[in-house]
Design an enzyme around this catalytic site. Structure first.
Site, PDB file in Angstrom:
ATOM      1  N   TYR A   1       0.850  -1.192   0.000  1.00  0.00           N
ATOM      2  CA  TYR A   1       0.000   0.000   0.000  1.00  0.00           C
ATOM      3  C   TYR A   1       0.884   1.238   0.000  1.00  0.00           C
ATOM      4  CZ  TYR A   1      -5.029  -0.517   0.240  1.00  0.00           C
ATOM      5  OH  TYR A   1      -6.336  -0.690  -0.097  1.00  0.00           O
TER       6      TYR A   1
ATOM      7  N   ASP B   1      -7.318  15.248 -23.239  1.00  0.00           N
ATOM      8  CA  ASP B   1      -7.314  13.797 -23.042  1.00  0.00           C
ATOM      9  C   ASP B   1      -6.648  13.189 -24.277  1.00  0.00           C
ATOM     10  OD1 ASP B   1      -7.838  11.123 -22.896  1.00  0.00           O
ATOM     11  OD2 ASP B   1      -9.985  11.336 -22.481  1.00  0.00           O
TER      12      ASP B   1
ATOM     13  N   THR C   1      -4.069   7.356 -21.133  1.00  0.00           N
ATOM     14  CA  THR C   1      -3.883   5.982 -20.692  1.00  0.00           C
ATOM     15  C   THR C   1      -2.459   5.596 -21.090  1.00  0.00           C
ATOM     16  OG1 THR C   1      -4.787   5.254 -22.795  1.00  0.00           O
ATOM     17  CG2 THR C   1      -6.269   5.203 -20.912  1.00  0.00           C
TER      18      THR C   1
ATOM     19  N   LYS D   1      -2.643   2.183 -24.695  1.00  0.00           N
ATOM     20  CA  LYS D   1      -3.153   2.227 -26.073  1.00  0.00           C
ATOM     21  C   LYS D   1      -1.958   2.390 -27.015  1.00  0.00           C
ATOM     22  CE  LYS D   1      -7.782   3.826 -24.882  1.00  0.00           C
ATOM     23  NZ  LYS D   1      -7.943   4.565 -23.633  1.00  0.00           N
TER      24      LYS D   1
ATOM     25  N   ARG E   1      -1.910  -1.514 -18.623  1.00  0.00           N
ATOM     26  CA  ARG E   1      -3.185  -0.809 -18.482  1.00  0.00           C
ATOM     27  C   ARG E   1      -3.068   0.170 -17.321  1.00  0.00           C
ATOM     28  NH1 ARG E   1      -6.405  -3.279 -21.762  1.00  0.00           N
ATOM     29  NH2 ARG E   1      -7.967  -1.710 -21.326  1.00  0.00           N
TER      30      ARG E   1
END
Ligand code: DSN
Length: 482
Positions: A68, A245, A274, A277, A283
């Site tokens: 964590y 974006d 992201t 892509k 991911r």
């Protein structure tokens, strides 16, 4: 890819890993093996997908996952985060260097998460900060209940202007059913109904009338480049924060295909992407920001996000290091060139493309001229081993579920090594499938938007033709699973 990133080393790494997995849940090992076989055997044309390198994939399967690390580098809500600090700092450094950005935040778990952090940061920087100053409070905990309600009202009355979904914008750009369409008063700009192209004068006029706090630029299904210098000019004219974006085209920015006014990073106050892509990483998401937004973006976790996925941040660092190599620029140029070849392949066979072509990595095929909905076309193509996704076209008569388009992208097959001739053949095969697909009817005998029939033998013929190309360009060469 380097030798260590292909061949026998990678084979033994995966075979041993799958053996360990199979000892606990063999069905997961089987599904994982089958996924590789399926990906190897199909033409992957989903514009938002790619194939990450074995180095990137392997980085995700480690004990970094077990830690964590809420907070930021050197400022965590948990003890023992020294190695996560190293990982996050490296990923952020690669991102800053690759994109020439003053600040990078690599914690977002996905593109949508990254966009939400961006919106929250803009609200925190532009609304909460000045509000606290006005009432003389250091933070929201010091506000009286009355002031707190007023601040909540201020947050809730902000405006966002983004591209509509059917013009190629994303759900998070103010689409009404999405949270972005509810947390903001939203308006949308579309593309020209005749040409399908973005009209900056229309965006300017809307922005002047609506006066948004946030102007969103970027897309997930627009097959053209954007002039971000113009978008920034518009944002400045109305006092908006420009949020870009670039989830879809980050690889083309990283690979220096989009430069000058087409590179959003110097013009946007905040840029999100992201990493999986066209950027070809794991991911996940990341944000780049101008210095003034850095402090609010930095609070993304835990204000918006759950704890960072340390193993994925590590894989982002590896992928970004790969993208800084000169060969990534060759790859990115090939992605754009191949989209041209694919588009030309369709146009030369009489198919209709939204905007009449492409100058990025996306080709948006309007399938109404084949008498089909996007849903019917997508299903028939899948039967023939061509993996695509249906997508709305501007002012889509079939709505966002059945749609009238098929979105195609070149990043994945370019990674496999497909070039001009192969993309022309891909267009030929797709046209062949669609010409041999008939729309079906419902049980009641009325026209169906979903059912279809593909002429006998077409699927097998197309699969055989694809196999010839796929065999010439193997996915993960040398990787042999037991
Ligand atoms: N899923 C992404 C895409 O396919 O473009 C958008 O969220």
């Amino acid at each position: 890819m380097s030798d260590a990133n292909s061949g026998s080393l990678v084979s033994s790494a995966y075979n041993q890993a799958l053996e360990v997995i199979a000892s606990v849940e063999p069905r997961i090992a089987d599904a994982t093996r089958q996924e590789l076989a399926d990906q190897r055997a199909s033409l992957k044309l989903i514009a938002s997908e790619n194939y990450a390198s074995p180095a990137v994939l392997l980085t995700m399967g480690t004990w970094l996952s077990d830690k964590y690390a809420e907070g930021t580098i050197g400022h965590r809500f948990y003890a023992g985060c020294q190695n996560v600090d190293t990982v996050e700092a490296l990923a952020a450094e690669h991102a800053r260097e690759l994109f020439g950005a003053p600040y990078a935040y690599v914690q977002p778990h996905s593109g949508i998460d990254a966009n939400l952090v961006a919106y929250w940061s803009i609200l925190a920087h532009r609304v909460e900060g000045p509000w606290l100053e006005k009432v003389g409070a250091k933070n929201v905990n010091e506000l009286s209940d009355e002031d707190w309600e007023k601040l909540r009202h201020e947050f809730g009355s902000q405006r966002l202007l983004g591209m509509s979904l059917d013009s190629g914008g994303h759900l998070t750009h103010g689409f009404r059913p999405n949270i972005s369409g509810k947390m903001f008063h939203q308006q949308q700009y579309g593309t020209d109904p005749e040409t399908g192209l973005l009209d900056y004068d229309v965006v300017r006029a809307k922005a002047k009338e609506f006066k948004p706090l946030v102007l969103v630029a970027g897309y997930s299904a627009y097959p053209r480049r954007i002039n971000f210098a113009k978008m920034r000019e518009i944002a400045d004219e109305v006092g908006a924060t420009l949020f870009v974006d670039m989830a879809h085209f980050a690889g083309l920015v990283a690979g220096k295909v989009f430069t000058g006014d087409e590179n959003p990073v110097p013009f946007a106050h905040i840029t999100a992407t992201t990493t999986h892509k066209s950027l070809r990483g794991p991911r996940g998401g990341l944000l780049l920001a101008q210095e003034e937004y850095a402090p609010s973006v930095d609070r993304g976790c835990p204000m918006v996000l759950g704890g960072p996925l340390s193993h994925v941040m590590a894989a982002k660092a590896v992928a970004l290091a790969e993208a800084r190599r000169p060969e990534f620029q060759t790859y990115a140029q090939d992605v754009a060139d191949n989209a041209q070849h694919l588009a030309e392949g369709f146009l030369s066979r009489g198919a209709k493309l939204v905007t009449g072509g492409t100058d990025n990595h996306i080709v948006l095929l309007d399938v109404t001229s084949f008498g089909l909905t996007g849903r019917q076309a997508e299903s028939a193509l899948l039967d023939a081993g061509v993996v695509t996704n249906r997508n709305s076209v501007p002012a889509d008569p079939n709505g966002a579920w059945y749609t009238s388009g098929i979105r195609l992208g070149t990043p994945a097959l370019t990674t496999r090594g497909f070039g001009k001739d192969e993309f022309d053949r891909v267009a030929e095969l797709i046209v062949h499938v669609l010409q041999n697909t008939q729309p079906g009817t419902t049980k009641a005998g009325t026209p169906s938007q979903a059912s279809y029939s593909l002429a006998e033998g077409v699927a097998d013929k197309v699969k055989d033709a694809s196999a010839e190309m796929l065999d010439k360009h193997p996915l993960y060469p040398g990787l042999e699973l037991k």
